[in-house]
Design an enzyme around this catalytic site. Structure first.
Site, mmCIF file in Angstrom:
data_model
loop_
_atom_site.group_PDB
_atom_site.id
_atom_site.type_symbol
_atom_site.label_atom_id
_atom_site.label_comp_id
_atom_site.label_asym_id
_atom_site.label_seq_id
_atom_site.Cartn_x
_atom_site.Cartn_y
_atom_site.Cartn_z
ATOM 1 N NE ARG A 81 -3.641 0.137 2.520
ATOM 2 C CZ ARG A 81 -4.296 0.464 3.640
ATOM 3 N NH1 ARG A 81 -4.264 -0.346 4.689
ATOM 4 N NH2 ARG A 81 -4.971 1.580 3.722
ATOM 5 C CG ASN A 113 -7.805 8.830 3.366
ATOM 6 O OD1 ASN A 113 -8.660 7.980 3.663
ATOM 7 N ND2 ASN A 113 -8.031 9.786 2.501
ATOM 8 C CG HIS A 130 -8.161 5.667 11.039
ATOM 9 N ND1 HIS A 130 -9.143 5.382 10.141
ATOM 10 C CD2 HIS A 130 -8.797 5.933 12.208
ATOM 11 C CE1 HIS A 130 -10.327 5.438 10.738
ATOM 12 N NE2 HIS A 130 -10.151 5.791 11.990
ATOM 13 C CB CYS A 166 13.932 -3.211 22.074
ATOM 14 S SG CYS A 166 12.517 -3.415 20.973
ATOM 15 N N PRO A 230 -20.078 9.793 -4.322
ATOM 16 C CG PRO A 230 -18.673 8.689 -5.819
ATOM 17 C CD PRO A 230 -18.747 9.210 -4.424
HETATM 18 N N1 APR Z 1 -15.034 10.886 -4.590
HETATM 19 C C1 APR Z 1 -15.681 10.882 -3.393
HETATM 20 N N2 APR Z 1 -16.023 9.752 -2.718
HETATM 21 C C2 APR Z 1 -15.701 8.572 -3.308
HETATM 22 C C3 APR Z 1 -15.038 8.489 -4.548
HETATM 23 C C4 APR Z 1 -14.700 9.707 -5.199
HETATM 24 N N3 APR Z 1 -14.086 9.725 -6.385
HETATM 25 N N4 APR Z 1 -14.880 7.158 -4.847
HETATM 26 C C5 APR Z 1 -15.414 6.456 -3.820
HETATM 27 N N5 APR Z 1 -15.921 7.300 -2.901
HETATM 28 C C6 APR Z 1 -16.588 6.992 -1.633
HETATM 29 C C7 APR Z 1 -17.326 5.678 -1.580
HETATM 30 O O1 APR Z 1 -18.648 5.826 -2.108
HETATM 31 C C8 APR Z 1 -17.355 5.414 -0.077
HETATM 32 O O2 APR Z 1 -18.480 6.032 0.525
HETATM 33 O O3 APR Z 1 -15.585 6.878 -0.657
HETATM 34 C C9 APR Z 1 -16.075 6.085 0.420
HETATM 35 C C10 APR Z 1 -14.996 5.095 0.799
HETATM 36 O O4 APR Z 1 -15.460 4.368 1.904
HETATM 37 P P1 APR Z 1 -14.498 3.269 2.569
HETATM 38 O O5 APR Z 1 -13.847 2.445 1.510
HETATM 39 O O6 APR Z 1 -15.307 2.614 3.653
HETATM 40 O O7 APR Z 1 -13.316 4.118 3.215
HETATM 41 P P2 APR Z 1 -13.363 4.952 4.560
HETATM 42 O O8 APR Z 1 -14.731 5.509 4.817
HETATM 43 O O9 APR Z 1 -12.242 5.939 4.487
HETATM 44 O O10 APR Z 1 -13.015 3.872 5.670
HETATM 45 C C11 APR Z 1 -12.847 4.405 6.962
HETATM 46 O O11 APR Z 1 -12.249 2.272 7.826
HETATM 47 O O12 APR Z 1 -11.331 0.356 7.454
HETATM 48 C C12 APR Z 1 -11.121 1.500 8.117
HETATM 49 O O13 APR Z 1 -9.119 2.514 8.734
HETATM 50 C C13 APR Z 1 -9.908 2.230 7.631
HETATM 51 O O14 APR Z 1 -9.663 4.613 7.416
HETATM 52 C C14 APR Z 1 -10.468 3.516 7.040
HETATM 53 C C15 APR Z 1 -11.819 3.608 7.702
#
Ligand code: APR
Length: 257
Positions: A81, A113, A130, A166, A230
């Site tokens: 990643r 993020n 996080h 350590c 979206p």
């Molecule tokens: N612009 C805006 N939003 C978008 C786009 C885009 N181009 N593409 C996808 N998304 C949205 C998706 O619709 C979704 O609602 O981004 C969101 C991503 O959601 P997740 O994948 O669940 O990510 P996130 O909400 O950041 O997860 C939160 O969960 O697993 C833990 O630590 C991890 O920080 C992460 C936390």
């Protein structure tokens, strides 16, 4: 309040009253999630992983138990990643938020993020709830460690380096499921939610606590809450929801402020 507003073809449908809220905001809290980095080519957390990692559920890799069971697999996943992030560039969403922060002065960015794309776009004092892929530490003594050279290939399994102090194993500097968030970051984010008058929620599914509670804290004290994604979300039915990609909506919004 027409909710959600389809912004996939631009912001023509944006009500003037919303633009006024954005222009008049005195203190802005922006909460971002993986969606803000999606247009940089970084898979969101819940999208299917590709390649070697397709068979793993992220939630089974992002735990201390998984690391203890198989440190090489977990360390290698995060190095994959990290390599993705280092090969990626900030997208127009990151840049628009950095520009807004420079122009506004009282805008604070809180992110879930673990990439550094907000910082590379120019945002300052980003609050990482996080943790970060770029801040490994010793699993045993928690001493901060330097990030090692990246593996040759994305699919290569590499052993975590050892702590020079350590001899413990290096672990990624991210918050794993079941771990506490960095207390200072959480306290700062919570305080911002309690006093902001505008809360912008960009690219997060809002599934993971306590970050997911921040918009509710802002809403509770009277802030205007605007979600950019979206997909609509039921929890935001009483707020402003702009449907579309952050990389299109945020620059277009900034042009109108
Ligand atoms: N612009 C805006 N939003 C978008 C786009 C885009 N181009 N593409 C996808 N998304 C949205 C998706 O619709 C979704 O609602 O981004 C969101 C991503 O959601 P997740 O994948 O669940 O990510 P996130 O909400 O950041 O997860 C939160 O969960 O697993 C833990 O630590 C991890 O920080 C992460 C936390």
């Amino acid at each position: 309040m027409p909710n959600p507003i389809d912004c996939r073809d631009g912001l023509a449908a944006l009500p003037p009253v919303l633009l006024e809220h954005l222009r008049q905001a005195d203190e802005v809290l922006v909460l971002t999630g993986a969606g803000v980095s999606a247009e940089s080519g970084i898979a969101t957390f819940r999208e299917a992983l590709n390649g070697l990692w397709a068979r793993f559920d992220p939630a089974q890799l992002a735990t201390a138990e998984a690391f203890v069971e198989d440190p090489v697999r977990v360390w290698s996943w995060y190095e994959w990643r990290r390599a993705q992030v280092l090969a990626a560039q900030p997208n127009p969403a990151h840049r628009a938020l950095a520009d807004w922060g420079r122009q506004h002065g009282r805008l604070r960015l809180v992110t879930q993020n673990v990439d550094d794309l907000h910082e590379r776009a120019g945002s300052r004092e980003v609050i990482h709830l996080h943790g970060s892929l770029h801040a490994p530490r010793c699993f045993a003594c928690a001493r901060p460690l330097a990030a090692p050279a990246l593996p040759e290939s994305a699919e290569q399994l590499v052993a975590p380096p050892l702590c020079p102090a350590c001899g413990g194993l290096a672990r990624p500097g991210v918050v794993w499921f079941g771990e506490a968030l960095p207390a200072e970051a959480l306290a700062s984010a919570w305080a911002l939610a309690e006093r902001c008058d505008l809360c912008l929620v960009v690219g997060t599914s809002g599934l993971v606590q306590p970050a997911a509670s921040l918009p509710g804290v802002a809403r509770q004290q009277g802030a205007t809450v605007v979600r950019i994604d979206p997909q609509p979300a039921a929890d935001f039915k009483g707020d402003w929801q702009l449907l579309g990609a952050a990389g299109m909506i945020l620059p277009a919004l900034l042009e109108r402020l």
